[in-house]
Design an enzyme around this catalytic site. Structure first.
Site, PDB file in Angstrom:
ATOM      1  N   LEU A 184      13.271 -20.005  -0.750  1.00  0.00           N
ATOM      2  CA  LEU A 184      12.171 -19.133  -0.313  1.00  0.00           C
ATOM      3  C   LEU A 184      10.952 -19.439  -1.179  1.00  0.00           C
ATOM      4  O   LEU A 184      11.075 -19.534  -2.401  1.00  0.00           O
ATOM      5  CB  LEU A 184      12.568 -17.652  -0.494  1.00  0.00           C
ATOM      6  CG  LEU A 184      11.455 -16.622  -0.289  1.00  0.00           C
ATOM      7  CD1 LEU A 184      11.120 -16.456   1.195  1.00  0.00           C
ATOM      8  CD2 LEU A 184      11.842 -15.261  -0.865  1.00  0.00           C
ATOM      9  N   HIS A 216       3.574   2.499  -8.649  1.00  0.00           N
ATOM     10  CA  HIS A 216       3.547   1.032  -8.732  1.00  0.00           C
ATOM     11  C   HIS A 216       4.893   0.503  -9.252  1.00  0.00           C
ATOM     12  O   HIS A 216       5.383  -0.521  -8.788  1.00  0.00           O
ATOM     13  CB  HIS A 216       2.410   0.570  -9.653  1.00  0.00           C
ATOM     14  CG  HIS A 216       1.045   0.825  -9.087  1.00  0.00           C
ATOM     15  ND1 HIS A 216       0.700   0.500  -7.796  1.00  0.00           N
ATOM     16  CD2 HIS A 216      -0.066   1.396  -9.633  1.00  0.00           C
ATOM     17  CE1 HIS A 216      -0.567   0.848  -7.573  1.00  0.00           C
ATOM     18  NE2 HIS A 216      -1.042   1.404  -8.671  1.00  0.00           N
ATOM     19  N   ASP A 253       0.799  -1.228   0.000  1.00  0.00           N
ATOM     20  CA  ASP A 253       0.000   0.000   0.000  1.00  0.00           C
ATOM     21  C   ASP A 253       0.827   1.270   0.000  1.00  0.00           C
ATOM     22  O   ASP A 253       1.862   1.341   0.656  1.00  0.00           O
ATOM     23  CB  ASP A 253      -0.861   0.046   1.260  1.00  0.00           C
ATOM     24  CG  ASP A 253      -2.000  -0.912   1.171  1.00  0.00           C
ATOM     25  OD1 ASP A 253      -2.806  -0.747   0.249  1.00  0.00           O
ATOM     26  OD2 ASP A 253      -2.045  -1.819   2.009  1.00  0.00           O
TER      27      ASP A 253
HETATM   28  C1  FPP Z   1      -1.535  -0.773  -3.589  1.00  0.00           C
HETATM   29  O1  FPP Z   1      -1.197   0.602  -3.592  1.00  0.00           O
HETATM   30  C2  FPP Z   1      -0.845  -1.514  -4.660  1.00  0.00           C
HETATM   31  C3  FPP Z   1      -1.467  -2.252  -5.631  1.00  0.00           C
HETATM   32  C4  FPP Z   1      -2.930  -2.344  -5.729  1.00  0.00           C
HETATM   33  C5  FPP Z   1      -0.737  -2.983  -6.674  1.00  0.00           C
HETATM   34  C6  FPP Z   1       0.703  -3.302  -6.410  1.00  0.00           C
HETATM   35  C7  FPP Z   1       1.234  -4.261  -7.405  1.00  0.00           C
HETATM   36  C8  FPP Z   1       2.461  -4.230  -7.959  1.00  0.00           C
HETATM   37  C9  FPP Z   1       3.439  -3.173  -7.635  1.00  0.00           C
HETATM   38  C10 FPP Z   1       2.905  -5.317  -8.910  1.00  0.00           C
HETATM   39  C11 FPP Z   1       1.903  -5.513 -10.015  1.00  0.00           C
HETATM   40  C12 FPP Z   1       1.913  -6.864 -10.548  1.00  0.00           C
HETATM   41  C13 FPP Z   1       0.832  -7.521 -11.093  1.00  0.00           C
HETATM   42  C14 FPP Z   1       1.058  -8.811 -11.799  1.00  0.00           C
HETATM   43  C15 FPP Z   1      -0.554  -7.009 -10.981  1.00  0.00           C
HETATM   44  P1  FPP Z   1      -2.332   1.682  -3.859  1.00  0.00           P
HETATM   45  O2  FPP Z   1      -2.457   1.876  -5.321  1.00  0.00           O
HETATM   46  O3  FPP Z   1      -3.591   1.267  -3.179  1.00  0.00           O
HETATM   47  O4  FPP Z   1      -1.737   2.952  -3.208  1.00  0.00           O
HETATM   48  P2  FPP Z   1      -2.597   4.149  -2.568  1.00  0.00           P
HETATM   49  O5  FPP Z   1      -3.374   3.534  -1.432  1.00  0.00           O
HETATM   50  O6  FPP Z   1      -1.552   5.105  -2.092  1.00  0.00           O
HETATM   51  O7  FPP Z   1      -3.465   4.707  -3.640  1.00  0.00           O
END
Ligand code: FPP
Length: 232
Positions: free
Chosen positions: A113, A19, A2
């Site tokens: 792992l 991301h 997050d």
């Molecule tokens: C949450 O942050 C993060 C995610 C929903 C996605 C994270 C995933 C990756 C970095 C790898 C992706 C790989 C695949 C195969 C899908 P947020 O967007 O909720 O952050 P915020 O709460 O600050 O808006």
């Protein structure tokens, strides 16, 4: 993981840049788990609820996932990391599914792992599916209703064979489980850090582990039962 979006917004960058930076941090945590001998790491990459995000963000996340996997497969294999996916992989686009299936096959005998990637995962959906499988076994006469207990249910979860999480780290100050391993987390210690995931370096990971190490895990017992006897 997050806080990717807020990390980016605080720098006037597009959410996808958050991301992208977040994806890099996964490898810091993998390396630290290997160094410390932590045998299982689960990352929540995409929840069933994440489909509700804007279509550009969803497709950007999938493209990023594919890129990150292809670019790091050799690194994963070299470190003897075994990949496991929980969630509905079949609903993912082919360009994500195919490299993941390839990585699953290539890493299947690795044992340093286990990296569990929760992808298109939701705990409620997992429990509903497990319940359906059990009902089918009962209907087929393979299982009696009075044989259904936690050990039986656990066998039908996607995490069958994996240990329950000891520690769940929530970054960016979030304080909820968000449909993540709800049953398996029954006795997990939850550590909440204000750090946004793209800033979650090895040092930040170590800080969360230090908080975990100070917790007294009682599993329903009393403190006296779990503490080693004090010498007078
Ligand atoms: C949450 O942050 C993060 C995610 C929903 C996605 C994270 C995933 C990756 C970095 C790898 C992706 C790989 C695949 C195969 C899908 P947020 O967007 O909720 O952050 P915020 O709460 O600050 O808006």
């Amino acid at each position: 993981m997050d806080g990717n979006g807020r990390w980016a917004a605080s720098r006037n960058l597009p959410r996808l840049e958050g991301h992208r930076r977040g994806a890099e941090r996964i490898f810091d945590v993998i390396d630290e788990c290997i160094t410390l001998g932590i045998p299982t790491l689960t990352i929540f990459a995409f929840s069933v609820e994440n489909w509700k995000r804007p279509v550009e963000e969803v497709s950007g996340l999938f493209k990023l996932g594919e890129f990150v996997l292809r670019a790091n497969l050799a690194r994963i294999l070299k470190r003897k990391v075994k990949l496991k996916i929980i969630g509905n992989l079949e609903e993912m686009p082919d360009f994500v599914k195919e490299p993941l299936k390839d990585a699953l096959i290539k890493s299947k005998d690795n044992d340093v792992l286990t990296l569990v990637v929760a992808l298109n995962y939701g705990a409620r959906q997992e429990v509903a599916l497990a319940t359906r499988k059990i009902a089918e076994e009962v209907a087929a006469g393979k299982l009696k209703p009075d044989q259904i207990n936690w050990a039986e249910l656990e066998k039908h979860l996607e995490t069958a064979g994996l240990p329950d999480p000891d520690l769940i780290i929530r970054t960016s100050g979030e304080a909820r489980l968000s449909n993540f391993l709800l049953l398996q987390a029954a006795y997990a210690e939850i550590v909440i850090t204000e750090t946004y995931w793209p800033d979650f370096t090895k040092e930040e990971f170590q800080k969360s582990l230090a908080v975990f190490a100070k917790r007294e895990r009682r599993f329903g017992m009393t403190g006296a039962q779990v503490q080693p006897a004090k010498t007078l």
